[in-house]
Structures are given as C-alpha cells and as structure tokens.
Design an enzyme around this catalytic site. Structure first.
Site, short mmCIF file in Angstrom:
data_model
loop_
_atom_site.label_atom_id
_atom_site.label_comp_id
_atom_site.label_asym_id
_atom_site.label_seq_id
_atom_site.Cartn_x
_atom_site.Cartn_y
_atom_site.Cartn_z
N ASP A 6 0.87 -1.18 0.00
CA ASP A 6 0.00 0.00 0.00
C ASP A 6 0.90 1.23 0.00
O ASP A 6 2.11 1.12 0.23
CB ASP A 6 -0.88 -0.02 1.27
CG ASP A 6 -1.76 1.22 1.36
OD1 ASP A 6 -2.33 1.63 0.33
OD2 ASP A 6 -1.88 1.80 2.47
N SER A 7 0.29 2.38 -0.21
CA SER A 7 1.06 3.63 -0.16
C SER A 7 1.48 3.96 1.28
O SER A 7 2.35 4.79 1.49
CB SER A 7 0.21 4.76 -0.72
OG SER A 7 -1.02 4.81 -0.03
N TYR A 38 -0.54 8.44 -2.57
CA TYR A 38 -0.56 8.11 -3.98
C TYR A 38 -1.79 8.75 -4.65
O TYR A 38 -1.79 8.99 -5.84
CB TYR A 38 -0.66 6.59 -4.18
CG TYR A 38 0.62 5.81 -4.02
CD1 TYR A 38 1.77 6.37 -3.44
CD2 TYR A 38 0.69 4.49 -4.47
CE1 TYR A 38 2.93 5.62 -3.31
CE2 TYR A 38 1.85 3.73 -4.34
CZ TYR A 38 2.97 4.31 -3.76
OH TYR A 38 4.11 3.56 -3.63
N GLY A 39 -2.81 8.95 -3.83
CA GLY A 39 -4.12 9.34 -4.36
C GLY A 39 -4.18 10.63 -5.14
O GLY A 39 -5.14 10.89 -5.86
N CYS A 69 -3.68 -1.07 -1.99
CA CYS A 69 -3.97 0.35 -2.22
C CYS A 69 -4.97 0.50 -3.37
O CYS A 69 -4.73 -0.01 -4.48
CB CYS A 69 -2.66 1.05 -2.56
SG CYS A 69 -2.82 2.78 -2.96
N ASN A 70 -6.07 1.18 -3.10
CA ASN A 70 -7.08 1.37 -4.15
C ASN A 70 -6.55 2.24 -5.29
O ASN A 70 -6.85 2.01 -6.45
CB ASN A 70 -8.33 2.02 -3.57
CG ASN A 70 -9.22 1.03 -2.87
OD1 ASN A 70 -10.18 0.53 -3.42
ND2 ASN A 70 -8.90 0.72 -1.62
N GLU A 147 -4.66 10.18 8.79
CA GLU A 147 -3.22 10.23 9.07
C GLU A 147 -2.92 11.13 10.28
O GLU A 147 -2.01 10.88 11.04
CB GLU A 147 -2.46 10.77 7.84
CG GLU A 147 -2.36 9.77 6.71
CD GLU A 147 -1.29 8.71 6.95
OE1 GLU A 147 -0.21 9.06 7.42
OE2 GLU A 147 -1.55 7.53 6.68
N CYS A 179 -11.02 2.93 -0.44
CA CYS A 179 -9.73 3.46 -0.03
C CYS A 179 -9.31 2.78 1.27
O CYS A 179 -10.16 2.55 2.14
CB CYS A 179 -9.81 4.97 0.18
SG CYS A 179 -8.29 5.69 0.82
N THR A 180 -8.03 2.49 1.38
CA THR A 180 -7.52 1.77 2.56
C THR A 180 -7.81 2.47 3.88
O THR A 180 -8.01 1.83 4.90
CB THR A 180 -5.99 1.64 2.46
OG1 THR A 180 -5.47 2.94 2.18
CG2 THR A 180 -5.58 0.67 1.41
N HIS A 181 -7.80 3.80 3.86
CA HIS A 181 -7.94 4.55 5.11
C HIS A 181 -9.39 4.68 5.58
O HIS A 181 -9.64 4.95 6.75
CB HIS A 181 -7.39 5.97 4.93
CG HIS A 181 -5.89 6.04 4.96
ND1 HIS A 181 -5.11 5.34 4.07
CD2 HIS A 181 -5.04 6.72 5.76
CE1 HIS A 181 -3.83 5.61 4.32
NE2 HIS A 181 -3.76 6.44 5.34
N1 DGL Z 1 -3.81 3.80 -0.01
C1 DGL Z 1 -4.52 4.83 -0.72
C2 DGL Z 1 -5.77 4.24 -1.37
O1 DGL Z 1 -6.28 3.23 -0.93
C3 DGL Z 1 -4.90 5.97 0.19
C4 DGL Z 1 -3.73 6.82 0.61
C5 DGL Z 1 -3.05 7.50 -0.55
O2 DGL Z 1 -3.65 8.38 -1.19
O3 DGL Z 1 -1.93 7.13 -0.82
O4 DGL Z 1 -6.25 4.79 -2.31
#
Ligand code: DGL
Length: 260
Positions: A6-7, A38-39, A69-70, A147, A179-181
């Site tokens: 994941d990011s 990453y988003g 990571c989505n 975060e 999204c993971t978060h």
């Molecule tokens: N892991 C990213 C996602 O699931 C969220 C955090 C990011 O933007 O990197 O899209």
C-alpha cells in the site's frame, strides 16, 4: 509468502481482513510511507512506485502479490500484471467491484482522486451488472484526516457530511469504501449515511478471493504447519505510522524501515 503493499500503513485494513479469514497465512507487508499519498499522483508515478515495490516483494520470494492500495489498484494493476506475468497479482478494486445484486441496486463508491477519476470502479461494477446504478465521489481530505488522527473530531464529521451529501441525496443502498484509510472512518460514515445504507469495505472481498486462490494451490493453507513470521516494512517510519498500524490491527507490530 503473500506480498501485500500500500502507499502507507492504511493497507493494514486489508491485512486485517485477510487475517480474519486466514490467521496463519504468512505475509510480507510494504507501506510506502515516504511517498504517501498516492491518491493525488499521476498514473505514471503510481505505476513506477508500485513496480519498485513489486520488485522488492519478489526479491523476498513472494509469488502472490496483493495490491491493497485502491489508488495503485485503479491505475497500476493491469500494468503490473503485464509486467510481471509470472506472479499472481490481486487487487482490491477488481475484487471490491464484485457487488452482488440483491439488496444492492444503487451503489455509491468513495475513494481518492486517483481512484475516482480513473472511473475504474464504475466501469467494473457496470460490466458485472449493467443495471446497477453507480455513483462515485472523491473524498481527498479523508486520508490526511486519518493520518493526523482526527478521527473523532467534530470537524471530521462535518467534512464527511459535506462529501457524502450527493450520495445521500441519491439514496444509495450500498456504499463501498474504496480506499484503505476509510474503514477507520466507518463509524462516522455509517452514521452520516444512515441505517438504510450498507457500508462495505474493499478489503473483505479480496480476502475471500485470496483464500479461494490459495485453496486452489497445491499447498493448502491448512497444511501450513509452522507459519513463517509476518514481516512489516515501510519506506519511512514515524510515530504516527506506528500508532495508526496499532489502531488498525489492534496490536503492536514490529515495523522495519527500508530503502527500496
Ligand atoms: N492507499 C490509498 C488508497 O487506498 C490511500 C492513501 C493515498 O492516497 O496514498 O487509495
């Protein structure tokens, strides 16, 4: 060994789902905390970062890779599958989009700007069921709120309400947290959407698919007698990463910082 990336440490929400179904399956996790988010990055950059991570996981002996990571799943999954045809690569978007028609007729999907502007969820859900109504909404402030551990702040609830207003007006019956978060905001999101909307996460289906894949393998997961120790790596390690990891998994884990 299953390689999961994941990011950041948010992808541990996917690890949690995997461990619920398969507590003994050994994993190596990599969170690219130095380069998160990453988003809001371009397709090319996300593909480059993801590829570097897959090289690392491959060097550790992982034959199955989970893109937790989505954002990376949305714009880099096909690229990675083509580049690493020897690996079994699963991604949270392909599995998350498998929404069974039943009660779900109108689906809302929320995610980062990269995920939502890729249009991939809408495309995949509609391909599986052309009658499903799909509405999407980017919620770029959710990741920084998590975060910064602003999960319980009243300001966060206001922001959630603002982002979800349109989906609420559309009366979606299912809301996919793409999204993971976002699972960390699930309580607030469910409260804002109300009882009539079922909130689902993109990690649940991935865990089911992974279990099915492993059952199809010659080594069954039930045959793993002494599972290897799980390993967690990140590209930058701060206290807030440790705290978030502990919050997600409900336990302390050893996290090692490495340079790719
Ligand atoms: N892991 C990213 C996602 O699931 C969220 C955090 C990011 O933007 O990197 O899209």
């Amino acid at each position: 060994m299953i390689g999961i990336f994941d990011s950041g440490v948010g992808g541990l929400t996917v690890v949690k789902e995997i461990k619920k179904l398969m507590p003994d399956v050994p994993i190596i996790y990599f969170g690219d905390t130095a380069r998160l988010p990453y988003g809001n990055k371009s397709r090319e950059t996300i593909q480059k970062y993801s590829s570097e991570i897959v090289d690392f996981l491959k060097s550790k002996g992982c034959q199955t890779i989970v893109i937790a990571c989505n954002s990376a799943s949305s714009v880099a999954a096909d690229y990675l599958r083509e580049k690493y045809s020897e690996l079994n690569i699963l991604d949270v978007v392909s599995t998350g989009a498998r929404i069974r028609r039943g009660k779900a007729k109108k689906v809302g999907v929320i995610g980062t700007t990269a995920t939502i502007s890729s249009g991939i969820y809408k495309k995949k859900i509609s391909k599986l069921d052309s009658n499903m109504e799909v509405y999407t909404q980017a919620c770029p402030l959710f990741v920084p709120l998590v975060e910064e551990d602003w999960i319980r702040r009243p300001e966060t609830k206001k922001i959630v309400r603002t982002y979800l207003r349109e989906l609420k007006l559309k009366k979606v019956d299912t809301l996919l947290l793409g999204c993971t978060h976002y699972p960390l905001l699930e309580k607030i999101i469910s409260g804002v959407m109300g009882k009539r909307t079922k909130v689902i996460t993109s990690g649940e289906k991935l865990a089911e698919k992974l279990r099915a894949d492993l059952r199809g393998d010659s080594i069954s997961i039930v045959e793993i007698e002494s599972p290897a120790e799980d390993k967690y790596f990140v590209s930058d390690l701060k206290n807030k990463n440790k705290k978030l990891a502990g919050m997600i998994l409900g336990k302390k884990i050893k996290i090692k910082k490495i340079d790719l």
